[in-house]
Write a protein that holds these residues in place. Structure first.
Motif, PDB file in Angstrom:
ATOM      1  N   ALA A  17      -2.012 -10.438   5.120  1.00  0.00           N
ATOM      2  CA  ALA A  17      -2.144 -11.294   6.354  1.00  0.00           C
ATOM      3  C   ALA A  17      -2.248 -12.468   6.228  1.00  0.00           C
ATOM      4  CB  ALA A  17      -3.552 -10.309   6.800  1.00  0.00           C
ATOM      5  N   PRO A  18      -3.373 -13.369   5.131  1.00  0.00           N
ATOM      6  CA  PRO A  18      -4.296 -14.581   5.452  1.00  0.00           C
ATOM      7  C   PRO A  18      -2.754 -15.277   5.106  1.00  0.00           C
ATOM      8  CG  PRO A  18      -5.811 -13.576   4.440  1.00  0.00           C
ATOM      9  CD  PRO A  18      -4.730 -12.580   4.343  1.00  0.00           C
ATOM     10  N   ILE A  19      -1.747 -14.897   4.103  1.00  0.00           N
ATOM     11  CA  ILE A  19      -0.295 -15.909   4.141  1.00  0.00           C
ATOM     12  C   ILE A  19       1.058 -14.710   4.296  1.00  0.00           C
ATOM     13  CG2 ILE A  19      -1.694 -15.847   1.417  1.00  0.00           C
ATOM     14  CD1 ILE A  19       0.115 -13.499   0.295  1.00  0.00           C
ATOM     15  N   ALA A  20       0.892 -14.437   5.703  1.00  0.00           N
ATOM     16  CA  ALA A  20       1.990 -13.199   6.252  1.00  0.00           C
ATOM     17  C   ALA A  20       3.542 -14.387   6.141  1.00  0.00           C
ATOM     18  CB  ALA A  20       1.625 -13.255   7.338  1.00  0.00           C
ATOM     19  N   ASP A  21       2.843 -15.300   6.458  1.00  0.00           N
ATOM     20  CA  ASP A  21       4.442 -15.980   6.716  1.00  0.00           C
ATOM     21  C   ASP A  21       5.092 -16.362   5.226  1.00  0.00           C
ATOM     22  OD1 ASP A  21       4.018 -17.424   8.849  1.00  0.00           O
ATOM     23  OD2 ASP A  21       3.608 -19.023   9.177  1.00  0.00           O
ATOM     24  N   GLN A  22       4.017 -17.132   4.218  1.00  0.00           N
ATOM     25  CA  GLN A  22       4.562 -16.974   3.053  1.00  0.00           C
ATOM     26  C   GLN A  22       5.230 -15.145   2.308  1.00  0.00           C
ATOM     27  OE1 GLN A  22       1.590 -17.584  -0.650  1.00  0.00           O
ATOM     28  NE2 GLN A  22       2.716 -17.431  -2.065  1.00  0.00           N
ATOM     29  N   ALA A  23       4.318 -14.216   2.581  1.00  0.00           N
ATOM     30  CA  ALA A  23       5.096 -13.100   2.575  1.00  0.00           C
ATOM     31  C   ALA A  23       6.345 -12.656   2.706  1.00  0.00           C
ATOM     32  CB  ALA A  23       3.901 -11.803   2.913  1.00  0.00           C
ATOM     33  N   ALA A  24       6.451 -12.909   3.952  1.00  0.00           N
ATOM     34  CA  ALA A  24       7.818 -12.906   4.899  1.00  0.00           C
ATOM     35  C   ALA A  24       8.999 -13.824   4.276  1.00  0.00           C
ATOM     36  CB  ALA A  24       7.908 -13.176   6.709  1.00  0.00           C
ATOM     37  N   GLY A  25       8.889 -14.595   3.964  1.00  0.00           N
ATOM     38  CA  GLY A  25       9.253 -15.564   2.642  1.00  0.00           C
ATOM     39  C   GLY A  25       9.857 -14.892   1.458  1.00  0.00           C
ATOM     40  N   ILE A  26       8.834 -13.703   0.878  1.00  0.00           N
ATOM     41  CA  ILE A  26       9.082 -13.821  -0.455  1.00  0.00           C
ATOM     42  C   ILE A  26      10.231 -12.690  -0.294  1.00  0.00           C
ATOM     43  CG2 ILE A  26       8.324 -12.126  -1.938  1.00  0.00           C
ATOM     44  CD1 ILE A  26       5.957 -14.450  -1.661  1.00  0.00           C
ATOM     45  N   LYS A  52       7.941 -11.759  12.994  1.00  0.00           N
ATOM     46  CA  LYS A  52       8.079 -10.637  13.511  1.00  0.00           C
ATOM     47  C   LYS A  52       8.267  -9.377  12.600  1.00  0.00           C
ATOM     48  CE  LYS A  52      11.337 -11.653  17.164  1.00  0.00           C
ATOM     49  NZ  LYS A  52      13.137 -11.511  17.502  1.00  0.00           N
ATOM     50  N   LEU A  53       8.578  -9.519  11.351  1.00  0.00           N
ATOM     51  CA  LEU A  53       8.681  -8.559  10.711  1.00  0.00           C
ATOM     52  C   LEU A  53       6.925  -7.901  10.115  1.00  0.00           C
ATOM     53  CD1 LEU A  53       9.202  -6.393   8.350  1.00  0.00           C
ATOM     54  CD2 LEU A  53       9.130  -9.228   6.820  1.00  0.00           C
ATOM     55  N   MET A  54       5.891  -9.453   9.633  1.00  0.00           N
ATOM     56  CA  MET A  54       4.679  -9.118   9.591  1.00  0.00           C
ATOM     57  C   MET A  54       3.283  -8.428  10.617  1.00  0.00           C
ATOM     58  SD  MET A  54       4.596 -10.010   6.415  1.00  0.00           S
ATOM     59  CE  MET A  54       2.975  -9.826   5.984  1.00  0.00           C
ATOM     60  N   THR A  55       3.732  -8.978  12.173  1.00  0.00           N
ATOM     61  CA  THR A  55       3.663  -8.071  13.333  1.00  0.00           C
ATOM     62  C   THR A  55       3.096  -7.123  13.473  1.00  0.00           C
ATOM     63  OG1 THR A  55       3.098 -10.384  14.552  1.00  0.00           O
ATOM     64  CG2 THR A  55       3.317  -8.439  15.983  1.00  0.00           C
ATOM     65  N   THR A  56       5.074  -5.984  13.305  1.00  0.00           N
ATOM     66  CA  THR A  56       5.125  -5.026  12.965  1.00  0.00           C
ATOM     67  C   THR A  56       4.834  -4.276  12.019  1.00  0.00           C
ATOM     68  OG1 THR A  56       7.427  -5.346  14.055  1.00  0.00           O
ATOM     69  CG2 THR A  56       7.327  -3.244  13.091  1.00  0.00           C
ATOM     70  N   LEU A  57       4.664  -4.253  11.084  1.00  0.00           N
ATOM     71  CA  LEU A  57       4.134  -4.073   9.952  1.00  0.00           C
ATOM     72  C   LEU A  57       2.647  -4.468  10.066  1.00  0.00           C
ATOM     73  CD1 LEU A  57       5.703  -5.666   6.533  1.00  0.00           C
ATOM     74  CD2 LEU A  57       5.498  -3.419   6.895  1.00  0.00           C
ATOM     75  N   VAL A  73       7.734   4.736  18.145  1.00  0.00           N
ATOM     76  CA  VAL A  73       8.681   3.602  17.499  1.00  0.00           C
ATOM     77  C   VAL A  73       9.350   3.491  16.731  1.00  0.00           C
ATOM     78  CG1 VAL A  73       7.500   1.528  17.908  1.00  0.00           C
ATOM     79  CG2 VAL A  73       6.014   3.066  19.373  1.00  0.00           C
ATOM     80  N   ALA A  74       8.882   3.221  15.860  1.00  0.00           N
ATOM     81  CA  ALA A  74       9.322   3.478  14.405  1.00  0.00           C
ATOM     82  C   ALA A  74      11.369   3.649  14.284  1.00  0.00           C
ATOM     83  CB  ALA A  74       9.041   3.620  13.204  1.00  0.00           C
TER      84      ALA A  74
END
Length: 139
Positions: A17-26, A52-57, A73-74
């Motif tokens: 979660a703290p690296i959500a932007d980086q994880a989404a990019g990867i 959106k991806l990280m929020t949904t996850l 929901v999924a």
């Protein structure tokens, strides 16, 4: 899913979660590398899509103990994705990209047990999503 698997998924996601932007990019870099045909499905800003991806996850991971609420929901999400051109075959590279992003983001914290827990969670949800989306599409 077993409680121990749920705990592994939730604990590992808390570290991502703290690296959500980086994880989404990867995730998206890997997805487009292994399944370039899916890139046209994404029309908007990829930073917004990644958020959106990280929020949904996050919602899914938090709700793993209550699959009766998360699965519908999924399933609705999957039904909506049919209109973008998503096929049942697209779910495999998405799962592969997810595992890759988690492994890359978590490093040594992504143990074999953690990987197996994530794979089981993804298979549980994706199979329900595929069934819902493509049985509806067939009707």
């Amino acid at each position: 899913m077993h409680e121990s698997e749920i705990q592994l998924v939730q604990a590992s996601f808390a570290k991502v979660a703290p690296i959500a932007d980086q994880a989404a990019g990867i995730f998206y870099d890997r997805l487009f590398e292994i399944a370039p045909h899916v890139k046209p499905y994404f029309k908007g800003d990829m930073k917004v899509q990644g958020a959106k991806l990280m929020t949904t996850l996050g919602v899914v991971v938090k709700g793993l103990r209550d699959l009766d609420k998360i699965v519908p929901v999924a399933q609705q999400l999957a039904i909506g994705h049919v209109a973008y051109g998503v096929t049942p075959e697209d779910y495999a590279p998405v799962g592969e990209a997810l595992i890759y992003a988690l492994k890359t983001g978590l490093g040594d914290d992504f143990t074999p047990d953690t990987a197996n827990a994530w794979i089981r969670a993804y298979e549980t949800l994706s199979s329900a999503m595929i069934e819902a989306a493509y049985s509806k599409a067939a009707e």
